[in-house]
Design a protein around this motif. Structure first.
Motif, PDB file in Angstrom:
ATOM      1  N   MET A   1      65.994  18.166  13.832  1.00 41.93           N
ATOM      2  CA  MET A   1      66.394  18.094  12.385  1.00 41.93           C
ATOM      3  C   MET A   1      66.661  16.661  11.831  1.00 41.93           C
ATOM      4  SD  MET A   1      69.977  19.887  10.916  1.00 41.93           S
ATOM      5  CE  MET A   1      69.458  21.405  11.488  1.00 41.93           C
ATOM      6  N   THR A   2      66.014  16.186  10.843  1.00 42.75           N
ATOM      7  CA  THR A   2      66.103  14.986  10.269  1.00 42.75           C
ATOM      8  C   THR A   2      67.360  14.789   9.058  1.00 42.75           C
ATOM      9  OG1 THR A   2      64.443  15.466   8.483  1.00 42.75           O
ATOM     10  CG2 THR A   2      63.686  14.455  10.582  1.00 42.75           C
ATOM     11  N   SER A   3      67.788  14.127   9.006  1.00 38.94           N
ATOM     12  CA  SER A   3      68.908  13.715   7.821  1.00 38.94           C
ATOM     13  C   SER A   3      68.593  13.815   6.499  1.00 38.94           C
ATOM     14  CB  SER A   3      69.879  12.782   8.475  1.00 38.94           C
ATOM     15  OG  SER A   3      70.400  13.105   9.740  1.00 38.94           O
ATOM     16  N   THR A   4      67.328  13.318   6.367  1.00 41.09           N
ATOM     17  CA  THR A   4      66.735  13.164   4.935  1.00 41.09           C
ATOM     18  C   THR A   4      65.463  13.623   5.088  1.00 41.09           C
ATOM     19  OG1 THR A   4      66.793  11.673   3.350  1.00 41.09           O
ATOM     20  CG2 THR A   4      66.207  10.911   5.681  1.00 41.09           C
ATOM     21  N   SER A   5      64.841  13.701   3.677  1.00 44.83           N
ATOM     22  CA  SER A   5      63.291  13.934   3.642  1.00 44.83           C
ATOM     23  C   SER A   5      62.787  12.925   2.793  1.00 44.83           C
ATOM     24  CB  SER A   5      63.203  15.450   3.014  1.00 44.83           C
ATOM     25  OG  SER A   5      63.859  15.540   1.661  1.00 44.83           O
ATOM     26  N   ILE A   6      61.391  12.788   3.088  1.00 48.43           N
ATOM     27  CA  ILE A   6      60.729  11.870   2.207  1.00 48.43           C
ATOM     28  C   ILE A   6      59.287  12.369   1.903  1.00 48.43           C
ATOM     29  CG2 ILE A   6      61.924   9.577   3.018  1.00 48.43           C
ATOM     30  CD1 ILE A   6      59.558   9.607   4.982  1.00 48.43           C
ATOM     31  N   SER A   7      58.872  11.581   0.888  1.00 43.53           N
ATOM     32  CA  SER A   7      57.442  11.942   0.531  1.00 43.53           C
ATOM     33  C   SER A   7      56.297  11.690   1.409  1.00 43.53           C
ATOM     34  CB  SER A   7      56.810  11.429  -0.935  1.00 43.53           C
ATOM     35  OG  SER A   7      57.030   9.863  -0.856  1.00 43.53           O
ATOM     36  N   LYS A   8      55.202  12.353   1.418  1.00 42.68           N
ATOM     37  CA  LYS A   8      53.962  12.028   2.237  1.00 42.68           C
ATOM     38  C   LYS A   8      53.797  10.759   1.943  1.00 42.68           C
ATOM     39  CE  LYS A   8      52.088  16.571   2.631  1.00 42.68           C
ATOM     40  NZ  LYS A   8      51.003  17.745   2.222  1.00 42.68           N
ATOM     41  N   ALA A   9      53.487  10.160   0.689  1.00 42.69           N
ATOM     42  CA  ALA A   9      53.141   8.608   0.578  1.00 42.69           C
ATOM     43  C   ALA A   9      54.061   7.936   1.122  1.00 42.69           C
ATOM     44  CB  ALA A   9      53.093   8.331  -0.958  1.00 42.69           C
ATOM     45  N   GLU A  10      55.479   7.864   1.258  1.00 43.96           N
ATOM     46  CA  GLU A  10      56.271   7.144   1.731  1.00 43.96           C
ATOM     47  C   GLU A  10      56.205   7.040   3.324  1.00 43.96           C
ATOM     48  OE1 GLU A  10      61.209   6.081   1.586  1.00 43.96           O
ATOM     49  OE2 GLU A  10      60.308   7.762   0.622  1.00 43.96           O
ATOM     50  N   LYS A  11      55.946   8.404   3.758  1.00 44.74           N
ATOM     51  CA  LYS A  11      56.030   8.652   5.227  1.00 44.74           C
ATOM     52  C   LYS A  11      54.735   7.701   5.757  1.00 44.74           C
ATOM     53  CE  LYS A  11      55.354  12.313   8.626  1.00 44.74           C
ATOM     54  NZ  LYS A  11      55.204  13.580   8.915  1.00 44.74           N
ATOM     55  N   SER A  12      53.632   7.762   5.074  1.00 44.51           N
ATOM     56  CA  SER A  12      52.084   7.234   5.305  1.00 44.51           C
ATOM     57  C   SER A  12      52.564   5.645   5.317  1.00 44.51           C
ATOM     58  CB  SER A  12      51.155   7.656   4.858  1.00 44.51           C
ATOM     59  OG  SER A  12      50.991   8.821   4.790  1.00 44.51           O
ATOM     60  N   TYR A  13      53.273   5.228   4.203  1.00 40.54           N
ATOM     61  CA  TYR A  13      53.325   3.660   4.170  1.00 40.54           C
ATOM     62  C   TYR A  13      54.334   3.433   5.397  1.00 40.54           C
ATOM     63  CZ  TYR A  13      55.123  -0.571   2.246  1.00 40.54           C
ATOM     64  OH  TYR A  13      55.709  -1.822   1.981  1.00 40.54           O
ATOM     65  N   ILE A  14      55.580   4.063   5.875  1.00 43.99           N
ATOM     66  CA  ILE A  14      56.289   3.575   6.969  1.00 43.99           C
ATOM     67  C   ILE A  14      55.537   3.336   8.306  1.00 43.99           C
ATOM     68  CG2 ILE A  14      58.433   4.104   8.485  1.00 43.99           C
ATOM     69  CD1 ILE A  14      59.851   5.395   5.773  1.00 43.99           C
ATOM     70  N   GLN A  15      54.712   4.754   8.331  1.00 37.22           N
ATOM     71  CA  GLN A  15      53.983   4.600   9.640  1.00 37.22           C
ATOM     72  C   GLN A  15      52.728   3.333   9.584  1.00 37.22           C
ATOM     73  OE1 GLN A  15      52.222   8.708  10.016  1.00 37.22           O
ATOM     74  NE2 GLN A  15      54.137   9.415  10.736  1.00 37.22           N
ATOM     75  N   ALA A  16      52.221   3.343   8.444  1.00 42.76           N
ATOM     76  CA  ALA A  16      51.411   1.962   8.348  1.00 42.76           C
ATOM     77  C   ALA A  16      52.200   0.810   8.887  1.00 42.76           C
ATOM     78  CB  ALA A  16      50.665   1.927   7.347  1.00 42.76           C
ATOM     79  N   GLY A  17      53.204   0.480   8.344  1.00 42.19           N
ATOM     80  CA  GLY A  17      53.923  -0.731   8.702  1.00 42.19           C
ATOM     81  C   GLY A  17      54.048  -0.819  10.357  1.00 42.19           C
ATOM     82  N   PHE A  18      54.643   0.237  10.924  1.00 42.08           N
ATOM     83  CA  PHE A  18      54.709   0.221  12.790  1.00 42.08           C
ATOM     84  C   PHE A  18      53.317   0.259  13.169  1.00 42.08           C
ATOM     85  CE2 PHE A  18      57.971   3.818  11.865  1.00 42.08           C
ATOM     86  CZ  PHE A  18      58.952   2.889  11.572  1.00 42.08           C
ATOM     87  N   LEU A  19      52.066   0.416  12.623  1.00 41.19           N
ATOM     88  CA  LEU A  19      50.915   0.229  13.328  1.00 41.19           C
ATOM     89  C   LEU A  19      50.214  -0.945  12.912  1.00 41.19           C
ATOM     90  CD1 LEU A  19      49.497   3.784  13.007  1.00 41.19           C
ATOM     91  CD2 LEU A  19      50.825   2.798  14.922  1.00 41.19           C
ATOM     92  N   ALA A  20      50.862  -1.795  11.937  1.00 36.82           N
ATOM     93  CA  ALA A  20      50.436  -2.935  11.595  1.00 36.82           C
ATOM     94  C   ALA A  20      50.108  -4.433  12.629  1.00 36.82           C
ATOM     95  CB  ALA A  20      50.778  -3.431  10.280  1.00 36.82           C
ATOM     96  N   ASN A  21      49.585  -5.261  12.379  1.00 36.15           N
ATOM     97  CA  ASN A  21      49.616  -6.356  13.341  1.00 36.15           C
ATOM     98  C   ASN A  21      49.765  -7.565  12.340  1.00 36.15           C
ATOM     99  OD1 ASN A  21      49.180  -7.855  15.590  1.00 36.15           O
ATOM    100  ND2 ASN A  21      47.034  -8.068  15.527  1.00 36.15           N
ATOM    101  N   PRO A  22      51.168  -8.039  12.567  1.00 33.32           N
ATOM    102  CA  PRO A  22      52.079  -7.764  13.511  1.00 33.32           C
ATOM    103  C   PRO A  22      52.779  -6.308  12.471  1.00 33.32           C
ATOM    104  CG  PRO A  22      52.666  -9.626  12.262  1.00 33.32           C
ATOM    105  CD  PRO A  22      51.179  -9.312  11.858  1.00 33.32           C
ATOM    106  N   PRO A  23      53.622  -5.527  13.507  1.00 24.78           N
ATOM    107  CA  PRO A  23      54.278  -4.630  12.988  1.00 24.78           C
ATOM    108  C   PRO A  23      55.173  -5.078  11.827  1.00 24.78           C
ATOM    109  CG  PRO A  23      54.228  -4.257  15.202  1.00 24.78           C
ATOM    110  CD  PRO A  23      53.658  -5.711  14.997  1.00 24.78           C
ATOM    111  N   SER A  24      55.468  -4.301  10.867  1.00 26.40           N
ATOM    112  CA  SER A  24      56.674  -4.598   9.951  1.00 26.40           C
ATOM    113  C   SER A  24      57.473  -3.465   9.624  1.00 26.40           C
ATOM    114  CB  SER A  24      55.900  -5.030   8.501  1.00 26.40           C
ATOM    115  OG  SER A  24      55.181  -4.001   7.872  1.00 26.40           O
TER     116      SER A  24
END
Length: 340
Positions: A1-24
């Motif tokens: 159970m997550t404590s908050t909800s975010i939009s699909k666009a924000e979710k994709s943006y956060i995940q792209a930061g993790f997978l970037a080189n270097p990660p952000s």
């Protein structure tokens, strides 16, 4: 159970930061960096041990961050039939979440979240391998019940790591009162001789009767009760306090992982792996005390083996840092007691 909800666009943006080189990440941390952790022990005067821990709190105004309060309290239980106690004592854990920490949750959802947190903590810390050896009082008669209660005041992410660190700090701070067995003995009386119509001892001499204490602790054969030779808040440290485990939450965004997620990062993470590690203070050996997965992602056995090796390293760093801070707290308390 997550404590908050975010939009699909924000979710994709956060995940792209993790997978970037270097990660952000939004706050500039690397994938393995924790936010600032603040710890204070002995904050509840009427508890046998207590601690307050925060992760990511603003140092300037004290706002934000995850905050957990933990306290222990010892109660005497009767081991005899119907008393509820067990030989050697027992431990009970509970986690309560402040409604202000989860304002978007209904009361039933909050109860479910509290139940899940309590179950994970209780199943891990009450394992027989961690049971303290100084919770017994009178064999077959009395024992200590160690209550560990935690309150989640604020959840800004990484709540399980915070709960286990706060619990470990409170257990480290716990003082078990020293006890002394006692047995009640009836006062001894001797028959008096009657001389010349008067009651007396040898002749007419008055002899003081020997007074024997009802609670005689010398040569006890069968103890019937106990007493506290010290004040209630004094005593010895809880046995095995070095072995209490720490939790490391691996937030998995394939093919990488990161630590100490914020609420937004948790909402963007499909799978979280909770790993509880305990360490032997002398040999530095490590073992897994518990594990749990949160989310709907999947893991292969190969991936799990790699994550276990990484998690052990992270947990060892947390364990060493937490021990260093707790020892500093002990030194501060000793200095405070010796002040004139």
């Amino acid at each position: 159970m997550t404590s908050t909800s975010i939009s699909k666009a924000e979710k994709s943006y956060i995940q792209a930061g993790f997978l970037a080189n270097p990660p952000s990440r939004a706050d500039g941390r690397s994938l393995q960096d924790f936010r600032t952790i603040a710890l204070e022990t002995g904050i509840a005067p009427l508890a046998n041990g207590s601690a307050r821990l925060s992760i990511g709190r603003n140092p300037h105004d004290g706002s934000g961050g995850t905050e957990v309060l933990a306290a222990t309290k010892l109660e005497v239980e009767t081991i005899e039939q119907g008393g509820g106690g067990v030989e050697g004592g027992r431990m009970a854990c509970s986690v309560t979440c402040s409604p202000a920490a989860y304002p978007h949750l209904s009361s039933s959802a909050l109860d479910d979240l509290q139940y899940d947190m309590t179950t994970i903590l209780n199943e891990t810390l009450t394992h027989p391998s961690l049971h303290p050896k100084n919770l017994g009082i009178l064999r077959g008669k009395k024992s200590w019940l160690l209550n560990l209660d935690l309150v989640v005041l604020v959840d800004s992410g990484n709540i399980y790591d915070a709960i286990f660190m706060a619990a470990r700090a409170a257990l480290w701070d716990t003082q078990v009162p020293r006890t002394r067995s006692v047995e009640y003995k009836a006062r001894k009386t001797s028959s008096s001789a009657v001389v010349g119509g008067k009651t007396g001892g040898a002749g007419d001499m008055d002899v003081d009767e020997e007074v024997v204490s009802g609670f005689d602790t010398r040569q006890i054969q069968h103890a019937t009760d106990f007493e506290l030779p010290d004040y209630w808040d004094e005593g010895e440290t809880l046995d095995g306090r070095q072995n209490w485990p720490v939790c490391v939450t691996l937030n998995l965004v394939h093919p990488t992982h990161f630590l100490d997620a914020t609420l937004a990062e948790e909402a963007a993470t499909p799978l979280r792996l909770l790993l509880m590690f305990a360490f032997d203070s002398s040999s530095q050996a490590a073992w897994i005390q518990g594990s749990r997965t949160l989310g709907n992602g999947e893991l292969t056995s190969t991936q799990l083996a790699e994550l276990l090796n990484s998690a052990q390293k992270y947990a060892r760093d947390v364990w060493h840092s937490l021990n260093t801070k707790l020892k500093e707290e002990n030194v501060s308390k000793v200095k405070e007691r010796t002040k004139f």
